[in-house]
Design a protein around this motif. Sequence first.
Motif, PDB file in Angstrom:
ATOM      1  N   ALA A 399     -48.269  -2.191 -17.404  1.00 19.78           N
ATOM      2  CA  ALA A 399     -47.413  -2.373 -16.230  1.00 19.78           C
ATOM      3  C   ALA A 399     -45.932  -2.402 -16.602  1.00 19.78           C
ATOM      4  N   ARG A 400     -45.596  -2.568 -17.900  1.00 19.26           N
ATOM      5  CA  ARG A 400     -44.199  -2.603 -18.359  1.00 19.26           C
ATOM      6  C   ARG A 400     -44.039  -1.580 -19.489  1.00 19.26           C
ATOM      7  N   PRO A 401     -44.106  -0.284 -19.191  1.00 13.34           N
ATOM      8  CA  PRO A 401     -44.161   0.735 -20.248  1.00 13.34           C
ATOM      9  C   PRO A 401     -42.884   0.857 -21.065  1.00 13.34           C
ATOM     10  N   TYR A 402     -41.764   0.327 -20.571  1.00  9.11           N
ATOM     11  CA  TYR A 402     -40.502   0.498 -21.290  1.00  9.11           C
ATOM     12  C   TYR A 402     -39.982  -0.806 -21.879  1.00  9.11           C
ATOM     13  N   ASP A 403     -40.755  -1.888 -21.800  1.00 11.57           N
ATOM     14  CA  ASP A 403     -40.393  -3.146 -22.449  1.00 11.57           C
ATOM     15  C   ASP A 403     -40.739  -3.073 -23.939  1.00 11.57           C
ATOM     16  N   THR A 404     -39.990  -3.863 -24.740  1.00  7.30           N
ATOM     17  CA  THR A 404     -40.173  -3.828 -26.192  1.00  7.30           C
ATOM     18  C   THR A 404     -40.130  -5.230 -26.761  1.00  7.30           C
ATOM     19  N   MET A 405     -41.104  -5.555 -27.601  1.00  3.43           N
ATOM     20  CA  MET A 405     -41.108  -6.803 -28.360  1.00  3.43           C
ATOM     21  C   MET A 405     -40.700  -6.499 -29.797  1.00  3.43           C
ATOM     22  N   GLY A 406     -39.894  -7.391 -30.386  1.00  4.01           N
ATOM     23  CA  GLY A 406     -39.444  -7.130 -31.742  1.00  4.01           C
ATOM     24  C   GLY A 406     -39.387  -8.380 -32.597  1.00  4.01           C
ATOM     25  N   PHE A 407     -39.646  -8.206 -33.883  1.00  2.00           N
ATOM     26  CA  PHE A 407     -39.461  -9.273 -34.870  1.00  2.00           C
ATOM     27  C   PHE A 407     -38.880  -8.642 -36.121  1.00  2.00           C
ATOM     28  N   ALA A 408     -37.830  -9.259 -36.674  1.00  2.00           N
ATOM     29  CA  ALA A 408     -37.173  -8.738 -37.877  1.00  2.00           C
ATOM     30  C   ALA A 408     -36.843  -9.881 -38.827  1.00  2.00           C
ATOM     31  N   LEU A 409     -36.914  -9.583 -40.116  1.00  2.00           N
ATOM     32  CA  LEU A 409     -36.580 -10.550 -41.166  1.00  2.00           C
ATOM     33  C   LEU A 409     -35.799  -9.832 -42.257  1.00  2.00           C
ATOM     34  N   THR A 410     -34.693 -10.440 -42.683  1.00  2.00           N
ATOM     35  CA  THR A 410     -33.954  -9.932 -43.840  1.00  2.00           C
ATOM     36  C   THR A 410     -33.813 -11.042 -44.872  1.00  2.00           C
ATOM     37  N   TYR A 411     -33.926 -10.657 -46.118  1.00  5.99           N
ATOM     38  CA  TYR A 411     -33.696 -11.582 -47.236  1.00  5.99           C
ATOM     39  C   TYR A 411     -32.572 -11.011 -48.082  1.00  5.99           C
ATOM     40  N   THR A 412     -31.556 -11.812 -48.327  1.00  7.11           N
ATOM     41  CA  THR A 412     -30.393 -11.378 -49.110  1.00  7.11           C
ATOM     42  C   THR A 412     -30.272 -12.231 -50.363  1.00  7.11           C
ATOM     43  N   ARG A 413     -30.149 -11.583 -51.495  1.00  5.26           N
ATOM     44  CA  ARG A 413     -29.939 -12.268 -52.776  1.00  5.26           C
ATOM     45  C   ARG A 413     -28.507 -12.023 -53.227  1.00  5.26           C
ATOM     46  N   ILE A 414     -27.788 -13.097 -53.476  1.00  9.50           N
ATOM     47  CA  ILE A 414     -26.397 -13.001 -53.934  1.00  9.50           C
ATOM     48  C   ILE A 414     -26.375 -12.611 -55.411  1.00  9.50           C
ATOM     49  N   ALA A 415     -25.381 -11.837 -55.807  1.00 11.93           N
ATOM     50  CA  ALA A 415     -25.264 -11.389 -57.191  1.00 11.93           C
ATOM     51  C   ALA A 415     -25.145 -12.579 -58.135  1.00 11.93           C
ATOM     52  N   ASP A 416     -25.784 -12.482 -59.290  1.00 10.22           N
ATOM     53  CA  ASP A 416     -25.800 -13.593 -60.248  1.00 10.22           C
ATOM     54  C   ASP A 416     -24.393 -14.004 -60.658  1.00 10.22           C
ATOM     55  N   GLY A 417     -23.504 -13.019 -60.814  1.00 12.20           N
ATOM     56  CA  GLY A 417     -22.141 -13.344 -61.223  1.00 12.20           C
ATOM     57  C   GLY A 417     -21.412 -14.196 -60.207  1.00 12.20           C
ATOM     58  N   VAL A 418     -21.635 -13.934 -58.918  1.00  6.09           N
ATOM     59  CA  VAL A 418     -21.018 -14.734 -57.861  1.00  6.09           C
ATOM     60  C   VAL A 418     -21.548 -16.164 -57.915  1.00  6.09           C
ATOM     61  N   THR A 419     -22.853 -16.313 -58.057  1.00 12.61           N
ATOM     62  CA  THR A 419     -23.470 -17.639 -58.132  1.00 12.61           C
ATOM     63  C   THR A 419     -22.916 -18.432 -59.315  1.00 12.61           C
ATOM     64  N   MET A 420     -22.845 -17.800 -60.485  1.00 13.24           N
ATOM     65  CA  MET A 420     -22.365 -18.510 -61.680  1.00 13.24           C
ATOM     66  C   MET A 420     -20.880 -18.843 -61.570  1.00 13.24           C
ATOM     67  N   THR A 421     -20.093 -17.940 -60.983  1.00 10.84           N
ATOM     68  CA  THR A 421     -18.663 -18.214 -60.804  1.00 10.84           C
ATOM     69  C   THR A 421     -18.451 -19.425 -59.908  1.00 10.84           C
TER      70      THR A 421
END
Length: 493
Positions: A399-421
């Motif tokens: 009954a809702r042919p143009y509706d959309t459900m979505g789920f997204a996940l991103t994981y970001t790892r900071i560069a080791d040099g930035v963390t140590m600095t």
Amino acid sequence: MLFPDTAIPVRARNMALQATALALCCLLYGVMPAGAQVMDRDIGSAPSLLVSRPLPKHDSHKTWVPPFSQPEAVAPNPVSKWLRRRGINFLVDNTNEFAGAITPPTRGSTPGFSNYKQGASNAGQYAMQLDVDWDKLAGWHGFATHMITVGRYGTTANRMFGDWLNHASEDYGGGGNVVVHLVYAYGEETLLGGRLAIAAGRMSEISDFAASPLFCNFQNGSFCGRPKGITDTNYDAGYPAGTWGFRVRGRPARSVYVQTGLYPIENGIYQVYQHRTGFKFNGANIIGYAAPIETAWEPVFRHGTLPGHYKFGAQLFSTPQNDNYLDVAGAPYALTGRKQRQHGASWSTWVMFDQRLLHYHDKDSGLTALSGAIYNDPRTSLRKYLVYAALINRGYFRARPYDTMGFALTYTRIADGVTMTEQDMIDTGNRSSLPNHATGVQRDTVVMEANYAIHVMPGVIFTPLFEYYIHPNAQSNLRDAALLGFKSHIQLM
């Protein structure tokens, strides 16, 4: 403007105004009749010539201009139809994004923490797109031009709780805070029946490379537009920023393309002193070049109902960039106080996949999975790598042919040099000088979003959503943040 936690009535009034506008549209133009054919997949402002467009089924060497995007609009417009028959495609749309925190931020007397507050914000963009088919208009076979201007307004909620990596509202920033900002204006010649396309002009590199029209089914900036790791430096021209550029794309087979290009790196591309309006065309601020290359396999399974895209790419930056940890003598610059070591070039790489897994009723319905990874030069980057995964479920309810459900996940790892600095700075009592607006050591972060896009009527999409930030700004000393909001898109013509 920012709304503090004491301004709940203001937030409620803004949401009520949005809902009222949508209700008025429904009263004025009526509800979409069941079974009507629409093109609500063509929302947003971008040229229709996507890398996902394969060659025609029947081989031909005839030169032609690929068809332009013709999204459904709020009201039928005979002027638009008249122009399109003559090769002129003019679109006007608005995208509005609201997000408000439902969790309190980390507070404290430490510099930086005292400014954090629970609140909400609204950001948006109005855009105008002009595509011209010069084959129809003037007999120039295979040649088309594309131009987009935008105006952006508002701000984003994530900075209220200390996050500067991923915007809660993607339609924020880069627009110069002006009425009209030029995103790009370029020409493209299509040859050999679509097997070769050559483009040049003012262009946004990341609108062509590491791109997908599926990303902006979501609102948060870690995913929408493009996964944020691909524009980790200020040297990548991503929408709404543009530089002079050249791109060539070839298709050695119907479901395979290879493309490359050359884009001058302009200093301060996301800052107003050089690119406030986007109309500053001189080359005085060119400091190097970006050279991307990308190839993809774009199969279609099960009688054309299950399309997929499998992309692999890399790019090289010729501009010198600072090391994120070492000084000129090879020691930690945060401890020695000497200048950071410079590298003559840097790079980034990506792999991106999307595949429709299930097909439902309508031609464009089904369950689509997305996944990918971006890995940057760990010596110079802030984000060492980013991985993402998403599901987009369109037309599940008959009954809702143009509706959309979505789920997204991103994981970001900071560069080791930035963390140590940053750890070295904190250990030596230099917390106030931490880079990247940090108030603690940056290591990793996760951003999640769940939404439901409602096709309200022709030309109107309304998307309630939930966002969740784990380790905002990649800092474990900041409290996780949850936000509720909505995204609306109105195609005016």
